[in-house]
Design a protein around this motif. Structure first.
Motif, PDB file in Angstrom:
ATOM      1  N   LYS A  13     -27.830  -1.496  -3.369  1.00 26.08           N
ATOM      2  CA  LYS A  13     -26.424  -1.289  -3.005  1.00 26.08           C
ATOM      3  C   LYS A  13     -26.145   0.177  -2.680  1.00 26.08           C
ATOM      4  O   LYS A  13     -25.408   0.501  -1.743  1.00 26.08           O
ATOM      5  CB  LYS A  13     -25.516  -1.750  -4.141  1.00 26.08           C
ATOM      6  CG  LYS A  13     -25.493  -3.249  -4.355  1.00 26.08           C
ATOM      7  CD  LYS A  13     -24.583  -3.608  -5.530  1.00 26.08           C
ATOM      8  CE  LYS A  13     -24.584  -5.106  -5.782  1.00 26.08           C
ATOM      9  NZ  LYS A  13     -23.752  -5.479  -6.949  1.00 26.08           N
ATOM     10  N   ALA A  14     -26.730   1.068  -3.472  1.00 25.87           N
ATOM     11  CA  ALA A  14     -26.516   2.490  -3.219  1.00 25.87           C
ATOM     12  C   ALA A  14     -27.090   2.898  -1.869  1.00 25.87           C
ATOM     13  O   ALA A  14     -26.475   3.672  -1.122  1.00 25.87           O
ATOM     14  CB  ALA A  14     -27.142   3.317  -4.339  1.00 25.87           C
ATOM     15  N   PHE A  15     -28.293   2.378  -1.536  1.00 25.94           N
ATOM     16  CA  PHE A  15     -28.900   2.715  -0.253  1.00 25.94           C
ATOM     17  C   PHE A  15     -28.061   2.183   0.902  1.00 25.94           C
ATOM     18  O   PHE A  15     -27.843   2.873   1.910  1.00 25.94           O
ATOM     19  CB  PHE A  15     -30.314   2.137  -0.202  1.00 25.94           C
ATOM     20  CG  PHE A  15     -31.029   2.387   1.103  1.00 25.94           C
ATOM     21  CD1 PHE A  15     -31.436   3.683   1.450  1.00 25.94           C
ATOM     22  CD2 PHE A  15     -31.250   1.351   1.995  1.00 25.94           C
ATOM     23  CE1 PHE A  15     -32.084   3.910   2.665  1.00 25.94           C
ATOM     24  CE2 PHE A  15     -31.884   1.581   3.195  1.00 25.94           C
ATOM     25  CZ  PHE A  15     -32.309   2.869   3.535  1.00 25.94           C
ATOM     26  N   VAL A  20     -24.006   2.880   5.285  1.00 28.72           N
ATOM     27  CA  VAL A  20     -22.673   2.609   5.834  1.00 28.72           C
ATOM     28  C   VAL A  20     -21.884   3.905   5.973  1.00 28.72           C
ATOM     29  O   VAL A  20     -21.224   4.145   6.995  1.00 28.72           O
ATOM     30  CB  VAL A  20     -21.929   1.610   4.931  1.00 28.72           C
ATOM     31  CG1 VAL A  20     -20.485   1.463   5.383  1.00 28.72           C
ATOM     32  CG2 VAL A  20     -22.624   0.257   4.952  1.00 28.72           C
ATOM     33  N   LEU A  21     -21.952   4.775   4.956  1.00 29.86           N
ATOM     34  CA  LEU A  21     -21.253   6.057   5.052  1.00 29.86           C
ATOM     35  C   LEU A  21     -21.798   6.894   6.203  1.00 29.86           C
ATOM     36  O   LEU A  21     -21.041   7.558   6.925  1.00 29.86           O
ATOM     37  CB  LEU A  21     -21.384   6.815   3.733  1.00 29.86           C
ATOM     38  CG  LEU A  21     -20.505   6.327   2.575  1.00 29.86           C
ATOM     39  CD1 LEU A  21     -20.878   7.049   1.294  1.00 29.86           C
ATOM     40  CD2 LEU A  21     -19.038   6.560   2.890  1.00 29.86           C
ATOM     41  N   LEU A 108     -17.693   2.649  -1.643  1.00 28.31           N
ATOM     42  CA  LEU A 108     -18.960   3.149  -1.118  1.00 28.31           C
ATOM     43  C   LEU A 108     -19.419   4.387  -1.878  1.00 28.31           C
ATOM     44  O   LEU A 108     -20.596   4.506  -2.264  1.00 28.31           O
ATOM     45  CB  LEU A 108     -18.809   3.466   0.379  1.00 28.31           C
ATOM     46  CG  LEU A 108     -18.585   2.256   1.301  1.00 28.31           C
ATOM     47  CD1 LEU A 108     -18.305   2.721   2.720  1.00 28.31           C
ATOM     48  CD2 LEU A 108     -19.797   1.333   1.277  1.00 28.31           C
ATOM     49  N   VAL A 109     -18.498   5.314  -2.130  1.00 27.77           N
ATOM     50  CA  VAL A 109     -18.864   6.525  -2.857  1.00 27.77           C
ATOM     51  C   VAL A 109     -19.260   6.193  -4.285  1.00 27.77           C
ATOM     52  O   VAL A 109     -20.206   6.760  -4.844  1.00 27.77           O
ATOM     53  CB  VAL A 109     -17.695   7.533  -2.828  1.00 27.77           C
ATOM     54  CG1 VAL A 109     -17.991   8.732  -3.714  1.00 27.77           C
ATOM     55  CG2 VAL A 109     -17.449   7.997  -1.398  1.00 27.77           C
ATOM     56  N   LEU A 114     -22.986   6.338  -8.418  1.00 31.81           N
ATOM     57  CA  LEU A 114     -23.339   5.700  -9.687  1.00 31.81           C
ATOM     58  C   LEU A 114     -24.826   5.853  -9.965  1.00 31.81           C
ATOM     59  O   LEU A 114     -25.246   6.298 -11.024  1.00 31.81           O
ATOM     60  CB  LEU A 114     -22.962   4.216  -9.649  1.00 31.81           C
ATOM     61  CG  LEU A 114     -23.443   3.368 -10.830  1.00 31.81           C
ATOM     62  CD1 LEU A 114     -22.875   3.915 -12.123  1.00 31.81           C
ATOM     63  CD2 LEU A 114     -23.077   1.912 -10.637  1.00 31.81           C
ATOM     64  N   VAL A 115     -25.642   5.508  -8.978  1.00 31.15           N
ATOM     65  CA  VAL A 115     -27.088   5.639  -9.158  1.00 31.15           C
ATOM     66  C   VAL A 115     -27.482   7.098  -9.187  1.00 31.15           C
ATOM     67  O   VAL A 115     -28.349   7.523  -9.959  1.00 31.15           O
ATOM     68  CB  VAL A 115     -27.822   4.881  -8.042  1.00 31.15           C
ATOM     69  CG1 VAL A 115     -29.322   5.079  -8.151  1.00 31.15           C
ATOM     70  CG2 VAL A 115     -27.486   3.406  -8.111  1.00 31.15           C
ATOM     71  N   GLY A 116     -26.805   7.924  -8.374  1.00 29.38           N
ATOM     72  CA  GLY A 116     -27.121   9.349  -8.375  1.00 29.38           C
ATOM     73  C   GLY A 116     -26.869   9.992  -9.713  1.00 29.38           C
ATOM     74  O   GLY A 116     -27.662  10.764 -10.230  1.00 29.38           O
ATOM     75  N   ALA A 117     -25.717   9.649 -10.352  1.00 25.47           N
ATOM     76  CA  ALA A 117     -25.400  10.230 -11.655  1.00 25.47           C
ATOM     77  C   ALA A 117     -26.388   9.770 -12.703  1.00 25.47           C
ATOM     78  O   ALA A 117     -26.820  10.514 -13.571  1.00 25.47           O
ATOM     79  CB  ALA A 117     -23.985   9.836 -12.064  1.00 25.47           C
TER      80      ALA A 117
END
Length: 971
Positions: A13-15, A20-21, A108-109, A114-117
């Protein structure tokens, strides 16, 4: 915070969110620039340019401009969301007109960060493995707690991951220390913990301290016992396990571990000199603490109110436990041996019972007036349906258990406090809970110290408790101010006190675990009390996942939603509206709005009760929605089968034995519940009282017959006759002893007004509102039986029916019984077929009216009449009798006789608009304009500043068009 671990799907989902962004933020402008070009004219447009033919290319250029604007708006939304997430400044700002664009950007952010944190949080934990425990945990936790708003949940999950690694590091460090031959505890070093200030909506608690540093939250009792009653740096003392303040020092058990601890004296140089001095001073109080000194200057008024012995449990006074009308909640001494078949749940819920009883009385009065005016359900008459079965038992339980005086004192006390604070230009403090003690004192537990309370309130056991003695509460008058804490609701009792939790002030979600049936009983109790309580003005209660429809209890307050999607849509919109309204008004919370001059419905609480457990994704969405619900006046109570609900600030569990447990709050209560059978019976009482809900209602349906019809013939002369309409008189009985006369008269009046029967518990609670022993009650009943005697055939005039209720013989009659029977016979009996009989019966009925019900009753007695609707029934009955007799006379053009009947009825029912209308018509038929004008002037004088009702004005315009001129001349 329970954390759901990141899965492979989360990374996917993060990818995808990143792609999309990238496409929307970078790809769209590149495509527009390379494929379409600049859509606007190169120079300033001329008149010739405006007159050109509109082509397909023109439309494409217009659409391109629109797409550019949409891209700019979406990019601004992305930047706002990213800035809020990375800077930790709280709730993201709102981009004007963004709506769905900002919601898409937020999702989207969120998916990307979420995964980045989570990944970023692994780095400090891994880098510190095997190093000193100092600082391992604190920075990550602080970083997570300083990021409220949308990404608080994700940051807290990152903090939990780092905390788990830090705990592993701590265990490794301890193992190494043991291998080297000793630990700090072995050398006699003492470990201390300093309570941390709140971060966002998170507050430190002994449970969490024990969970972090002792590995088990249930060991909070050990910390409490080590530090109980010891003087803290601010001069106060730890007396409640759930009450700790930032800056306090806690001595820890020897096996405590973790980087937030300070070991004395070895690690003293690692903290500031001020903290070092505080710990040193605190360490010197250790012996005093273990000697069990009571602390001479500590407030001990509340513990003194508790019965001894109390269980050795630190939970006991998690807040002073005051319980309004506790003496009404439990049976009086000697009555507790059995409940006579009445539902114990309602007998032990005095505030809930009082609210339901008051709302039921209002509903029945409203139904009678609607019926009288022909507005709803046809003409039903003055007699509400007599409940039977479970509904009758529940009604009796409400009468026995209700504590209306406690509700009145609570309402006046809270409004009086609000008015006093407003007079001093002080804001309302955030109140987490209220306790009502057995002696009637009220204790408020504040979220944080709020200074000296206004008189007559006093500071309680410490700076976060404000206390009001019952004697001071009784001096309060009604205050013209908004209800300050309408979200208070009873959860149960502990020792001799009743806890009311302020649901709208909870910093997040309150979760309730336990079996489904037990949870449903707690939810129903909470919903019913919120819907009918007497210490609120306006309120919205949203129910989701409830099997039974509770809307009949309060149609203006309760609403049901089908599922979580409807709830999320509704509450998202309301949350945005309230945030905007608070910002526009310049308020930081709804409490500020309630004390200001503009007390608007938007400051009323909105409490959401979600009985069905949400899914993991729905729970995360709900947690985000509830992040700052406390300041918005929105509260969430959510049912869960376990204790792992994300975003739950306070966790509670209901056991099969009816115990409500909240370890983090230090509470173990006897829960207040409304089981399914009683819930259905309560709803039945309210449904039957509503004329609009009667499927058989209609204009042609006859009125309900009175519960007791008297034989009005000469052969039906009663043995005992009591006059209740007007002054109270009894004929056919000898006067009882002077000492007991008042009680016997009052008991007989109650039985006469309830010919269907009176439960013994209802009778005793009516005569002795504060309780009575069984022997006194039984002695009164025996005296009452002896006083009433027996009929000539030996039948006792006071008997007990099959349900155990007390009933009077037919030979004991009141004038109210005769009045009802005469009107019934005149309008639905023999008078229907005989005009002469009808006129005689109506005339006899009106002669019986000598004034209001029990006009000369002594002050302080007959308080049970406040629960009755007979005070509304009697004026309606008299008005209907006067109207019927007036119609009887006007049929023969006897206007003076009609006017005489109407004036007689008005002496008992002066507020009945129908009587005044008929009096105007009857006066008009006399043909005397002056008399009609004088009556109009009298009506205007009576109406005062309110003015005449619109229908009365319309009737006067029809009968006397010049009445306004006469009124102006008289003025």
């Amino acid at each position: 915070m329970r954390v759901r671990r990141r899965s492979f799907g989360d990374f996917v989902k993060a990818f995808l969110a990143f792609l999309v962004l990238l496409v929307l933020v970078v790809g769209v402008p590149l495509a527009l620039a390379t494929q379409i070009g600049w859509p606007l004219p190169d120079g300033a447009p001329s008149l010739d340019w405006l007159q050109r033919e509109i082509t397909v290319q023109t439309f494409l250029h217009i659409l391109t401009v629109i797409v550019w604007f949409a891209w700019a708006q979406f990019t601004a939304c992305v930047l706002v969301e990213v800035k809020a997430a990375l800077s930790g400044v709280g709730v993201p700002g709102r981009v004007p007109g963004s709506g769905p664009s900002q919601l898409l950007a937020r999702q989207l952010v969120a998916a990307l960060l979420l995964v980045g944190a989570t990944a970023a949080s692994l780095t400090p934990g891994l880098s510190q493995l095997g190093q000193s425990l100092e600082g391992n945990q604190k920075p990550s936790v602080a970083a997570a707690q300083q990021t409220p708003g949308l990404f608080a949940q994700q940051q807290e999950q990152a903090a939990a991951t780092a905390g788990a690694l830090a705990e592993q590091a701590g265990q490794a460090g301890q193992a190494a220390a043991r291998a080297d031959g000793g630990s700090s505890a072995a050398h006699g070093d003492t470990k201390y913990y300093r309570i941390q200030p709140p971060e966002g909506r998170h507050h430190d608690s002994l449970w969490e301290v024990a969970e972090r540093h002792l590995g088990d939250g249930r060991r909070y009792k050990e910390i409490f016992e080590l530090n109980k009653d010891r003087v803290q740096p601010d001069g106060s003392r730890l007396s409640e396990a759930s009450l700790i303040r930032p800056g306090w020092i806690m001595e820890m058990p020897g096996d405590a571990r973790g980087g937030e601890l300070v070991e004395m004296p070895d690690e003293a140089p690692n903290v500031s000199e001020q903290v070092q001095q505080q710990i040193s001073d605190y360490a010197r109080t250790g012996d005093h603490a273990h000697q069990g000194s009571g602390g001479g200057d500590a407030q001990v008024s509340l513990p003194e109110q508790r019965p001894a012995p109390t269980p050795a449990n630190p939970v006991t006074p998690a807040t002073p436990v005051p319980g309004t009308g506790q003496e009404r909640a439990t049976p009086a001494a000697g009555q507790a041996e059995h409940s006579f078949g009445l539902p114990e749940a309602l007998l032990a819920a005095p505030l809930l019972a009082a609210g339901l009883l008051g709302a039921l009385g209002r509903r029945r009065r409203q139904a009678m007036w609607q019926s009288a005016l022909g507005a709803v359900g046809g003409r039903r008459g003055m007699e509400p349906p007599t409940p039977t079965g479970d509904a009758q038992d529940v009604q009796d339980a409400l009468l026995v258990g209700a504590d209306p005086e406690g509700v009145r004192l609570l309402d006046r006390s809270l409004r009086g406090l609000s008015a006093s604070l407003a007079a001093e230009s002080r804001p309302l403090p955030v109140v987490y809970a209220a306790w009502m003690s057995g002696n009637g004192d009220l204790h408020l537990q504040l979220a944080q110290p709020a200074g000296k309370p206004p008189t007559p309130w006093q500071q309680g056991q410490d700076q976060t408790f404000w206390m009001l003695a019952r004697a001071d509460a009784e001096r309060y008058e009604d205050a013209e101010t908004a209800a300050p804490y309408p979200g208070l609701v009873s959860l149960g009792t502990m020792d001799d006190s009743r806890l009311l939790l302020n649901l709208e002030a909870v910093p997040g979600i309150v979760s309730l675990g336990g079996a489904e049936a037990d949870r449903a009983a707690v939810f129903a109790s909470v919903a019913a009390e919120l819907a009918t309580n007497g210490w609120s003005d306006r309120m919205t209660i949203t129910l989701v996942g409830f099997g039974d429809d509770l809307t009949p209890l309060a149609p203006n307050r309760i609403r049901h939603l089908d599922g979580f999607e409807d709830l999320f849509e509704t509450m998202s919109a309301e949350t945005r509206q309230r945030r905007g309204a608070l910002g526009a008004a310049g308020h930081d919370s709804v409490l500020t709005g309630r004390t200001g001059p503009a007390q608007h419905t938007r400051w009323a609480p909105h409490l959401v009760l979600l009985a069905a457990q949400p899914s993991d994704d729905d729970a995360l969405r709900l947690a985000e929605l509830a992040a700052d619900a406390g300041r918005l006046g929105i509260g969430y109570l959510v049912g869960t089968q376990g204790t792992d609900l994300p975003g739950a600030a306070w966790e509670m569990e209901i056991t099969g034995e009816g115990r409500l447990l909240a370890p983090l709050l230090g509470l173990e209560l006897d829960a207040q519940m409304l089981p399914a059978a009683q819930r259905r019976a309560v709803v039945e009482l309210f449904t039957d009282a509503d004329p609009g809900s009667d499927p058989e209602g209609g204009p042609g349906r006859p009125a309900n017959a009175p519960p007791f019809l008297v034989d009005i013939s000469e052969q039906g002369r009663p043995a005992v006759y009591a006059r209740l309409v007007g002054s109270y008189e009894i004929m056919g009985l000898d006067a009882p002893d002077g000492e007991r006369s008042a009680l016997l008269h009052e008991a007989l009046a109650l039985l006469l007004l309830h010919r269907e029967g009176v439960h013994p518990r209802v009778l005793s609670s009516a005569l002795w509102p504060r309780g009575v022993t069984a022997d006194v009650r039984d002695a009164l009943l025996e005296r009452l039986r002896a006083w009433l005697g027996t009929d000539p055939d030996g039948t006792p005039r006071l008997a007990t029916d099959a349900t155990g209720r007390l009933t009077l013989a037919k030979s004991v009659v009141s004038d109210l019984d005769v009045l009802r029977s005469l009107y019934y016979e005149a309008t639905q009996g023999r008078g229907v077929g005989s005009r002469q009989v009808r006129g005689r019966l109506l005339t006899d009925a009106l002669v019986l009216v000598r004034g209001p019900l029990l006009a000369d009753r002594p002050e302080g007695r007959y308080r049970w009449l406040t629960h009755e609707i007979v005070d509304a029934q009697l004026p309606l009955l008299v008005a209907d009798t006067g109207l019927a007799l007036s119609e009887f006379h006007l049929e023969k053009n006897r206007a003076e006789k009609a006017i005489e009947a109407l004036n007689a009825a008005l002496r008992t029912a002066p507020a009945d608009e129908r009587l005044w209308h008929e009096l105007l018509r009857a006066t008009h038929t006399t043909g005397d304009p002056g008399r009609l004008r004088a009556l109009a002037a009298d009506l205007v004088d009576r109406s005062g500043a309110r003015g005449l009702p619109p229908r009365t004005e319309a009737l006067l315009d029809e009968l006397l068009p010049t009445w306004r001129e006469g009124v102006s001349a008289a003025g």
